[in-house]
Design an enzyme around this catalytic site. Structure first.
Site, short mmCIF file in Angstrom:
data_model
loop_
_atom_site.label_atom_id
_atom_site.label_comp_id
_atom_site.label_asym_id
_atom_site.label_seq_id
_atom_site.Cartn_x
_atom_site.Cartn_y
_atom_site.Cartn_z
N CYS A 194 5.96 6.54 -8.68
CA CYS A 194 6.49 5.18 -8.59
C CYS A 194 6.97 4.68 -9.95
CB CYS A 194 5.44 4.21 -8.06
SG CYS A 194 4.79 4.70 -6.47
N CYS A 202 5.23 -5.20 -11.69
CA CYS A 202 4.45 -4.88 -12.89
C CYS A 202 3.25 -5.82 -13.01
CB CYS A 202 5.31 -4.99 -14.14
SG CYS A 202 6.65 -3.81 -14.20
#
Lengths: 139, 454
Positions: free
Chosen positions: A37, A106
């Site tokens: 990812c 994030c």
């Protein structure tokens, strides 16, 4: 896309980079994400016997936003109790760093890392308490 | 002191060569005529300039000047080649063969052609169902009603479908780990109904050179038109339309140190290939591409082709040496680095490196004033890692760690040395922070590791 000043600050000068001994009973380790990812975050918390996070270390594989998010939360958790640290949300991280929408994941990862580290520590505690219980019975 | 910028993204675009600019200037100033104005000197001058440029472009690829159609760039050339051929030769069939690693201008054109065909099929299904049911049929009902009425076996629908002449079916062939297509599987993919096969001479990301002459021979053998997207390769490596048995070739000026907004499509005359035009109007470019010719840009493009042809061999040698220097410099100082795809069959100026355990977007930020590009998802708005690197079968983690270095005519040895130093420093710093690097150094099996998904 341009990074915000805050992201650059943490990216260029990340805080609390490093490794704590994951075998230490007072250390909780959270490892989240996957290489496929594009981001993997490890956050480690050292928790005092009084239940206060007295140190935090991170190492992250990821883009600048992921590194900045890790650095930021490693700063934020210090001095907090576990319950306080668990209330840090991805929204707060995203807001503080002015993350663009495509980088929100994030901040989600950073929140997950805190939760995973706390969970790891609590499991360790439970195991330790679990092994202590029979001893206590003997006594 | 701020460091000077270093441009290593020559696959994205190249600066205009001074000699090209010089050649263009008169046609932006006093020689402004329309090349189609046949009645006065302004037009004749422009026409003569275009003729010269057409010759220069043709010579680069071993073609005749009259086989060159000027377009607005390679995207238009690829669209014209594929849509034009599929439409013109629809009586022959409706099948296209291409590679998974082709440029978006090819792949998206193919996808559009596929969609057009699927939509027509859906319309026919709806029509047939209405006929069978004697009532209006809603779009949402089609899938279930197709089942209940066994449209798969419906002979009348099959007959209707066989007359559909819009759009295309497309085979997107995989590539091997070296980035090249397997010739055997390519030949197998060619069907009697295949109208055109489209293969890039050189890949824009990993620089892989396809066995273009062999592919062309297979197309000839099976009577399939061969379209070569030569945008990245032309002028960089030897390419000749006869040796490649190419029927259609896309070219772009700005990858060759010419101006942007101009390109060409080679359309074979012997035997004559025809295309349905995308643009109708004044009938310029043998009716295949109407529109007033962009004379200054055409002149620049021609000059750029002339220079590229003259300097191709020496420039290729120089770039290969620089690339070798770059790779040696980096690989001698860093562990866990590898080159993506074949080093042997590669554009001289291309180097695609996987810096394991360092994310590409972060690395690009760290390099700041060095212009490179990455296959990492984090650098793209779609968050999809590079489909080209994924097609190599190396796993998404490789795409996330990769940088593309595109060396060009104006790249110097000093710039390469500076790049080596800064890349090395940047990778070392980011690996200090990287949990994956620490784990790899400790001998953790990262592939076998159970990662949490998010």
């Amino acid at each position: 896309m341009q990074y915000s000043e805050k992201i650059l600050e943490h990216f260029n000068n990340p805080q609390n980079v490093g490794t704590l001994d994951s075998a230490d009973p007072n250390v909780g380790t959270g490892l989240v994400g996957a290489p496929a990812c594009g981001d993997v975050m490890r956050l480690q918390l050292k928790i005092s016997d009084a239940g206060i996070i007295e140190d935090a270390r991170f190492k992250t594989f990821g883009c600048g936003s992921a590194i900045a998010s890790s650095s930021l939360v490693s700063e934020w958790v210090k001095g907090k109790t576990l319950d306080q640290a668990a209330t840090i949300t991805n929204k707060a991280v995203a807001q503080e760093l002015s993350l663009p929408p495509v980088k929100i994941h994030c901040s989600v990862l950073a929140e997950d890392a805190i939760k995973a580290a706390i969970e790891d520590f609590r499991q360790k505690q439970a195991v330790r308490n679990g092994t202590q219980t029979p001893e206590a019975n003997h006594g | 002191m701020p460091k000077a910028r270093i441009y290593l993204d020559n696959h994205a675009t190249t600066p205009v060569d001074e000699r090209v600019l010089e050649a263009m200037l008169p046609y932006l100033k006093e020689n402004f005529g329309n090349a189609s104005s046949g009645s006065h000197a302004f037009g004749w001058e422009a026409e003569a300039a275009v003729n010269k440029a057409r010759q220069q472009v043709a010579e680069l690829i071993g073609a005749e000047p009259s086989e060159i159609i000027f377009t607005s760039g390679a995207t238009e050339s690829n669209n014209l080649a594929l849509k034009g051929a599929v439409d013109y030769y629809k009586a022959k069939g409706n099948h296209i063969v291409t590679l998974q690693t082709e440029h978006k201008a090819v792949l998206e054109t193919c996808k559009w052609l596929e969609r057009v065909r699927v939509e027509r099929m859906e319309e026919l299904k709806a029509l047939r169902l209405m006929q069978l049911l004697g009532r209006a049929v809603h779009e949402d009902e089609i899938p279930s009603l197709s089942q209940t009425h066994a449209l798969q076996e419906d002979l009348l629908l099959q007959l209707w479908a066989s007359t559909v002449q819009s759009g295309a079916r497309v085979s997107y062939l995989p590539v091997q780990q070296d980035g090249r297509v397997c010739l055997k599987s390519f030949e197998k993919a060619l069907q009697p109904s295949t109208v055109v096969a489209s293969v890039g001479l050189a890949n824009s990301e990993i620089g892989t050179l396809q066995p273009i002459d062999e592919i062309g021979a297979l197309c000839r053998k099976h009577g399939v038109l061969f379209h070569v997207d030569a945008v990245q390769g032309a002028g960089k490596v030897p390419f000749h339309v006869e040796e490649a048995s190419a029927d259609l070739v896309s070219l772009s000026s700005h990858k060759l140190y010419g101006p942007k907004g101009i390109g060409a499509l080679y359309v074979r005359k012997k035997p004559r290939i025809r295309l349905s035009p995308l643009l109708h109007g004044g009938g310029q470019e043998r009716g295949m591409r109407s529109g007033t010719l962009n004379v200054p840009s055409i002149v620049g493009f021609g000059k750029a082709c002339e220079i590229a042809k003259a300097e191709q061999a020496t420039e290729a040698t120089r770039l290969k040496a620089l690339r070798e220097r770059l790779w040696k410099g980096i690989s001698s100082q860093l562990d866990f680095v590898s080159v993506n795809a074949s080093m042997e069959h590669r554009l001289p100026g291309n180097l695609s490196i996987a810096f394991s355990f360092v994310e590409g977007d972060a690395l690009m930020r760290e390099l700041k004033s060095i212009a490179v590009s990455t296959g990492s998802a984090c650098a793209s708005d779609s968050l999809q890692p590079s489909y080209v690197l994924s097609a190599l079968g190396l796993g998404d983690e490789v795409a996330h760690c990769s940088l593309r270095f595109g060396l060009g005519r104006f790249t110097t040895e000093a710039e390469i040395d500076e790049t080596i130093a800064r890349v090395t420093k940047a990778v070392l710093r980011l690996r200090e922070i990287s949990v994956l690097y620490e784990m790899a150094k400790q001998g953790v099996d990262l592939k076998g590791f159970q990662w949490s998904q998010h």
